[in-house]
Design a protein around this motif. Structure first.
Motif, PDB file in Angstrom:
ATOM      1  N   ASP A  54     -11.878  -6.237   3.011  1.00  0.00           N
ATOM      2  CA  ASP A  54     -11.631  -4.882   3.508  1.00  0.00           C
ATOM      3  C   ASP A  54     -10.939  -4.949   4.870  1.00  0.00           C
ATOM      4  OD1 ASP A  54     -13.900  -5.920   4.691  1.00  0.00           O
ATOM      5  OD2 ASP A  54     -15.095  -4.093   4.517  1.00  0.00           O
ATOM      6  N   THR A  92      -4.429   1.128   6.147  1.00  0.00           N
ATOM      7  CA  THR A  92      -5.141   2.186   5.422  1.00  0.00           C
ATOM      8  C   THR A  92      -4.732   2.237   3.952  1.00  0.00           C
ATOM      9  OG1 THR A  92      -5.057   3.423   7.471  1.00  0.00           O
ATOM     10  CG2 THR A  92      -5.774   4.620   5.516  1.00  0.00           C
ATOM     11  N   GLY A  93      -5.709   2.099   3.100  1.00  0.00           N
ATOM     12  CA  GLY A  93      -5.482   2.280   1.672  1.00  0.00           C
ATOM     13  C   GLY A  93      -4.712   1.171   0.990  1.00  0.00           C
ATOM     14  N   ASN A 108      -1.051   4.019  10.168  1.00  0.00           N
ATOM     15  CA  ASN A 108      -1.700   3.412   9.005  1.00  0.00           C
ATOM     16  C   ASN A 108      -2.305   2.050   9.297  1.00  0.00           C
ATOM     17  OD1 ASN A 108      -1.068   5.469   7.000  1.00  0.00           O
ATOM     18  ND2 ASN A 108       1.060   4.878   7.389  1.00  0.00           N
ATOM     19  N   GLY A 126       0.804  -1.212   0.000  1.00  0.00           N
ATOM     20  CA  GLY A 126       0.000   0.000   0.000  1.00  0.00           C
ATOM     21  C   GLY A 126       0.836   1.259   0.000  1.00  0.00           C
TER      22      GLY A 126
END
Lengths: 276, 276
Positions: free
Chosen positions: A232, A186-187, A154, A8
């Motif tokens: 997710d 995150t992301g 993160n 990521g």
């Protein structure tokens, strides 16, 4: 010089003139460290970057990898990741990545790459019943971090509402040694590197199972990858095995939200407490 | 040249002029191998011998060790065990042993040595209720061995009466993935090497959890040692995690008869079946 973001975009692997040698800058984004401690390369990030190198040099996906930590890499240093591939011809490639800072060894990663097509598929381990991430609350899991140690900004962790505060407030020692949480980076889409980051939940979770705030200095991080299923949130089930002779030992099973077992992590670590 | 028997005299480590280099003769006593296969050095024995070297070169007890297998060592060959100790000054020594046959790498073992005095002690994992070894029956666990592959003659395994035959006869796939057994090494007092031999029950047990006879080619053997408590039999609780992409993954918890958690093993392996 090629550059490529991984896990990521949380870390950067810099290519060199030698295809077997890569460089990892120890930036704030890859560091952990409690408030009063100098930031250092997060163990799960070292393993993630090592997996990135293993997959590049073998051209195959990692089945299992383990990092053994010899010393810490500090913020601002640069780690040379030097790969060797003792076995390339067999169906499974076996490789090794040594992490060096100015020639000083900081970790050794061994790994097997190249899952085979076919074969039986079976999953015995199942995640236990647990509220969905939307019904859980965000927790910090680790002690307050040095502002320059940013890797955990993160990494999101959620637990059953109230559980985390209750464990710490009561100094409640778990009888089962089981800690359950949701984790995500995150992301970052799910890859082996993300699983390595989440698998390093073990020390803080094992210490939390004693009702205390802390973590550990990992002796190793071991990761076994079954499959990558897009998800997710990753369901994390940590089992504290025991504490003995100054060391903690535990494992983590990582599942997709839909229940598929993605990977198994385990590690041994020196116990550290931050509530004394 | 010094010689010293280890793991109950099952293997022999031969000292050389260099204190960091030892030799392991691949005799019948350290080999495994099904009837139709050439005998090869048993993985658990490679780890046991590597632990023997780690403890000699560091002068400390092993906390965790892992062998990654690059290739097989055949009966009659001699393995050079070459140690490096990147970290000696820290409270925990980190070392590495490379196993070479005539310069060809057969395995790499990484290990951490030097448990610390004091610290919290805690055991969360508990062995489940299980009949005493006297109420169990001896099983073979592995396929019929080549007569020159003798390591398993010294490894005794007992299971609940009838369970082993029933699993194979019914091709009964376990729903839990849990296999329980008693293990001991004939005439060997409990040490880290004995635990390494027993921890290599994982592949045969995971395959047995599918109701079939077989085992696996280990990618690695990982062992975490909490404590050594004298015990005649070791209670073995194997958890099959899953099979995916041609690989099996599982763990084993090893307990004293009196219930103390001694060690935790885990490994990933290529599935092999001998009943087709």
């Amino acid at each position: 010089m090629r550059r490529g973001p991984d896990a990521g975009g949380l870390y950067e692997l810099i290519a060199t003139g030698d295809p077997l040698i890569w460089q990892l800058p120890v930036t704030e984004d890859v560091c952990a460290g409690a408030y009063e401690v100098e930031p250092f390369l997060y163990g799960g990030m070292a393993l993630a970057a090592g997996i990135g190198v293993l997959e590049r040099v073998t051209g195959r996906a990692v089945i299992r990898a383990q990092a053994q930590f010899a010393s810490a890499a500090a913020l601002g240093e640069r780690v040379d990741l030097v790969a060797e591939i003792p076995v390339t011809a067999a169906p499974v490639a076996q490789a090794r990545v040594t992490g060096l800072v100015a020639g000083r060894e900081v970790f050794t990663i061994t790994g097997a790459c190249g899952p085979l097509p076919g074969g039986s598929a079976m999953q015995w381990r199942r995640a236990s019943t647990f509220p969905a991430p939307e019904a859980c609350e965000q927790v910090t899991l680790w002690p307050r971090q040095n502002p320059q140690a940013r890797v955990r900004r993160n990494i999101e962790v959620r637990m059953r509402p109230g559980e985390y505060r209750r464990r710490l407030a009561e100094r409640h020692t778990s009888t089962s040694g089981r800690i359950r949480a949701w984790g995500r980076v995150t992301g970052a889409p799910l890859d082996a590197g993300v699983l390595a980051l989440l698998a390093d939940f073990v020390p803080a979770s094992v210490v939390l199972a004693t009702g205390r705030l802390g973590g550990g200095s990992s002796l190793d991080n071991t990761l076994r990858i079954l499959q990558l299923v897009p998800t997710d949130w990753v369901r994390c089930e940590i089992h504290a095995d025991g504490l003995a002779r100054g060391m903690g030992h535990g494992s983590i099973h990582l599942y997709a939200r839909t229940g598929e077992l993605l990977a198994i992590g385990s590690q041994s670590f020196l116990q550290r407490y931050f509530d004394e």
